[in-house]
Design an enzyme around this catalytic site. Structure first.
Site, short mmCIF file in Angstrom:
data_model
loop_
_atom_site.label_atom_id
_atom_site.label_comp_id
_atom_site.label_asym_id
_atom_site.label_seq_id
_atom_site.Cartn_x
_atom_site.Cartn_y
_atom_site.Cartn_z
N TYR A 270 -47.85 -28.63 35.56
CA TYR A 270 -49.19 -27.91 35.04
C TYR A 270 -48.77 -26.77 34.00
CZ TYR A 270 -53.21 -24.73 35.19
OH TYR A 270 -54.14 -23.96 34.98
N SER B 63 -53.00 -19.92 31.13
CA SER B 63 -52.86 -19.58 32.57
C SER B 63 -51.66 -18.59 33.09
CB SER B 63 -52.66 -20.90 33.53
OG SER B 63 -52.29 -20.65 34.53
N GLU C 198 -50.02 -19.19 35.30
CA GLU C 198 -48.71 -19.85 35.90
C GLU C 198 -47.80 -19.91 34.94
OE1 GLU C 198 -48.42 -21.78 38.86
OE2 GLU C 198 -49.92 -20.55 39.52
P1 NDP Z 1 -61.74 -26.70 37.28
O1 NDP Z 1 -60.58 -27.62 38.01
O2 NDP Z 1 -62.83 -26.45 38.21
O3 NDP Z 1 -62.46 -27.67 36.17
C1 NDP Z 1 -61.66 -28.56 35.30
C2 NDP Z 1 -62.67 -29.14 34.41
O4 NDP Z 1 -61.73 -29.90 33.39
C3 NDP Z 1 -63.83 -29.96 35.09
O5 NDP Z 1 -64.77 -30.03 34.54
C4 NDP Z 1 -63.11 -31.47 34.77
O6 NDP Z 1 -64.01 -32.47 34.76
C5 NDP Z 1 -62.47 -31.21 33.36
N1 NDP Z 1 -61.53 -32.36 32.89
C6 NDP Z 1 -60.42 -32.74 33.64
N2 NDP Z 1 -59.85 -33.93 33.00
C7 NDP Z 1 -60.61 -33.87 32.02
C8 NDP Z 1 -60.54 -34.75 30.84
N3 NDP Z 1 -59.45 -35.97 30.82
N4 NDP Z 1 -61.43 -34.78 29.83
C9 NDP Z 1 -62.24 -33.70 29.86
N5 NDP Z 1 -62.42 -32.93 30.80
C10 NDP Z 1 -61.75 -32.96 31.90
O7 NDP Z 1 -60.99 -25.55 36.53
P2 NDP Z 1 -61.52 -24.15 36.51
O8 NDP Z 1 -62.93 -24.00 36.13
O9 NDP Z 1 -61.02 -23.29 37.47
O10 NDP Z 1 -60.47 -23.55 35.29
C11 NDP Z 1 -61.03 -23.92 33.94
C12 NDP Z 1 -59.78 -23.76 33.05
O11 NDP Z 1 -59.21 -22.63 33.00
C13 NDP Z 1 -58.73 -24.89 33.47
O12 NDP Z 1 -58.26 -25.40 32.09
C14 NDP Z 1 -57.59 -24.12 34.02
O13 NDP Z 1 -56.53 -24.69 34.43
C15 NDP Z 1 -57.66 -22.85 33.58
N6 NDP Z 1 -57.41 -21.64 34.34
C16 NDP Z 1 -58.04 -21.51 35.46
C17 NDP Z 1 -57.63 -20.58 36.36
C18 NDP Z 1 -58.42 -20.20 37.68
O14 NDP Z 1 -57.78 -19.34 38.59
N7 NDP Z 1 -59.37 -20.81 38.07
C19 NDP Z 1 -56.79 -19.52 35.88
C20 NDP Z 1 -56.02 -19.84 34.66
C21 NDP Z 1 -56.47 -20.92 34.01
P3 NDP Z 1 -64.44 -33.45 36.16
O15 NDP Z 1 -65.45 -32.49 37.09
O16 NDP Z 1 -64.72 -34.54 35.69
O17 NDP Z 1 -63.05 -33.36 37.04
P1 GDP Z 2 -52.20 -21.67 41.69
O1 GDP Z 2 -51.96 -20.43 41.74
O2 GDP Z 2 -53.05 -22.09 40.48
O3 GDP Z 2 -51.01 -22.41 42.07
O4 GDP Z 2 -53.47 -21.67 42.83
P2 GDP Z 2 -53.52 -22.01 44.36
O5 GDP Z 2 -54.57 -21.34 44.98
O6 GDP Z 2 -53.42 -23.52 44.42
O7 GDP Z 2 -52.15 -21.41 45.14
C1 GDP Z 2 -51.82 -19.95 45.16
C2 GDP Z 2 -50.72 -19.93 45.92
O8 GDP Z 2 -51.08 -20.20 47.56
C3 GDP Z 2 -49.65 -20.83 45.69
O9 GDP Z 2 -48.54 -19.85 45.81
C4 GDP Z 2 -49.42 -21.78 46.90
O10 GDP Z 2 -48.10 -22.00 47.18
C5 GDP Z 2 -50.08 -20.79 48.02
N1 GDP Z 2 -50.49 -21.59 49.11
C6 GDP Z 2 -50.14 -21.63 50.43
N2 GDP Z 2 -50.96 -22.31 51.07
C7 GDP Z 2 -51.59 -23.22 50.47
C8 GDP Z 2 -52.55 -24.27 50.42
O11 GDP Z 2 -52.57 -24.72 51.52
N3 GDP Z 2 -53.10 -24.77 49.49
C9 GDP Z 2 -52.99 -24.30 48.22
N4 GDP Z 2 -53.70 -24.80 47.05
N5 GDP Z 2 -51.96 -23.42 48.11
C10 GDP Z 2 -51.52 -22.63 49.09
#
Ligand code: NDP
Ligand code: GDP
Length: 324
Positions: free
Chosen positions: A151, A127, A129
């Site tokens: 995270y 990520s 992040e």
């Molecule tokens: P989501 O939060 O939508 O999905 C996370 C998934 O992980 C869910 O299917 C969840 O299952 C599963 N999970 C959580 N805990 C466990 C566990 N203990 N064992 C097995 N599976 C588990 O994330 P995204 O689809 O948005 O992102 C996919 C990946 O990419 C993540 O690792 C995220 O951190 C990373 N990422 C995402 C970005 C983004 O902008 N979306 C950016 C960069 C990285 P359940 O449905 O049961 O909760």
């Molecule tokens: P992140 O980049 O994975 O933390 O994705 P988020 O969508 O959770 O947050 C993106 C940015 O939006 C961060 O800088 C937060 O501080 C900002 N932000 C501002 N208001 C909010 C809010 O109400 N919820 C979340 N999730 N983020 C917020």
């Protein structure tokens, strides 16, 4: 027939990746945690119309034995490790769990592949992040990391163990450093989806205001549908590598509000309120990615503009709420 195992298949990226791999003729197997509501676990897959085409197997990233059992049975050619506790804000409240799932989960999966001596290719969902307190205005694969949340620290451990297993055991392990990517399937707690859901509620007269935190933070947002293509491309390369995946355009939360509210003919200034309760304990102020390597080596480029993404999300939320 190629077989892929996806952890996190019930999440946003898991659903889009399943759809992509099925279109390419893969057998797709997903690891799912036991839930008291299995309907919920398949919700996103159902939304994309692929629920019946994937196989779900029980397992948890924190349970090495379950990973070994599933891997031994499925013998996947490709493993996409997308499972995580993925919400930054929650990671301060549940840092240990985040470390165990988001960090140690990758250790467990890599170790399971190694113990079984499988030849599976491995993708780690890293990520942006990890850049946190940015060390360069534009971040690429050589920019130093400075994580700012539990995270991000956990993701960094997972990233480096992926690099380490590649270098130690010659595994085909790649890490995709993906910048924020969104879609109508994004979790409601993330800021873009919170905004598009809020826009739809206000438009339909179900709410008058939306409370957000820091409006000045900036993110480089792309569409999840585009980003899962980059994951797949990484796995098709002869050599495993790490790649930044980003659009190169960074805008503030405020600007995203303007775009999303504007799409519904609303002025965000009349509806958005700042509530400090949503401020981060340590903020990531600005992320902007340089995806030159992905463009040059993978031939990857984003296909969706931020305006198109916001419009698709607002329209989907309007439809969802209208149906309710
Ligand atoms: P989501 O939060 O939508 O999905 C996370 C998934 O992980 C869910 O299917 C969840 O299952 C599963 N999970 C959580 N805990 C466990 C566990 N203990 N064992 C097995 N599976 C588990 O994330 P995204 O689809 O948005 O992102 C996919 C990946 O990419 C993540 O690792 C995220 O951190 C990373 N990422 C995402 C970005 C983004 O902008 N979306 C950016 C960069 C990285 P359940 O449905 O049961 O909760
Ligand atoms: P992140 O980049 O994975 O933390 O994705 P988020 O969508 O959770 O947050 C993106 C940015 O939006 C961060 O800088 C937060 O501080 C900002 N932000 C501002 N208001 C909010 C809010 O109400 N919820 C979340 N999730 N983020 C917020």
């Amino acid at each position: 027939m190629k077989t892929a195992l996806i952890t996190g298949i019930s999440g946003q990226d898991g659903a889009y990746l399943s759809q992509l791999l099925l279109q390419k003729g893969y057998r797709v197997v997903g690891l799912v945690r036991r839930s008291s509501n299995q309907e919920k676990a398949s919700e996103r897959l159902r939304w994309l119309g692929v629920e019946k085409d994937v196989e779900l197997m029980d397992g948890d990233l924190t349970d090495l034995s379950s990973l070994i059992r599933v891997l031994a049975k499925v013998q996947p050619g490709e493993v996409y490790n997308l499972g995580a506790q993925s919400f930054v804000a929650l990671s301060w409240q549940q840092p240990i769990l985040t470390g165990e799932v988001t960090g140690m989960g990758a250790f467990n999966m890599l170790e399971a592949i190694r113990l079984l001596a499988l030849k599976s290719r491995f993708y780690q969902a890293s990520s942006s992040e990890m850049y946190g307190l940015i060390q360069a205005p534009l971040q690429n694969e050589t920019t130093p990391f400075y994580p700012r949340s539990p995270y991000a620290v956990a993701k960094l451990a997972a990233h480096w163990i992926t690099v380490n297993y590649r270098e130690s055991f010659a595994m085909h392990a790649s890490s995709g450093i993906l910048f924020n990517h969104e879609s109508p399937l994004r979790g409601i707690e993330f800021v873009t989806r919170k905004i598009t859901d809020g826009v739809a509620r206000i438009k339909l007269g179900l709410a008058t205001h939306l409370e957000l935190g820091n409006l000045e933070a900036a993110r480089d947002w792309g569409h999840a549908r585009d980003y899962v293509k980059a994951m797949w491309l990484m796995m098709q390369q002869e050599s495993p590598r790490d790649y930044v995946v980003a659009t190169g355009r960074s805008v503030t939360i405020r600007a995203f509000c303007e775009i999303a509210f504007g799409h519904a003919g609303l002025n965000y200034q009349n509806h958005v309120r700042v509530n400090p309760a949503f401020f981060r304990l340590a903020e990531v102020d600005c992320l902007k990615g340089d995806a030159t390597k992905a463009r040059e080596r993978l031939g990857w480029a984003p296909e969706t503009t931020l305006e198109e993404l916001a419009a698709e999300m607002v329209e989907a939320d309007l439809r969802r709420l209208a149906q309710k």
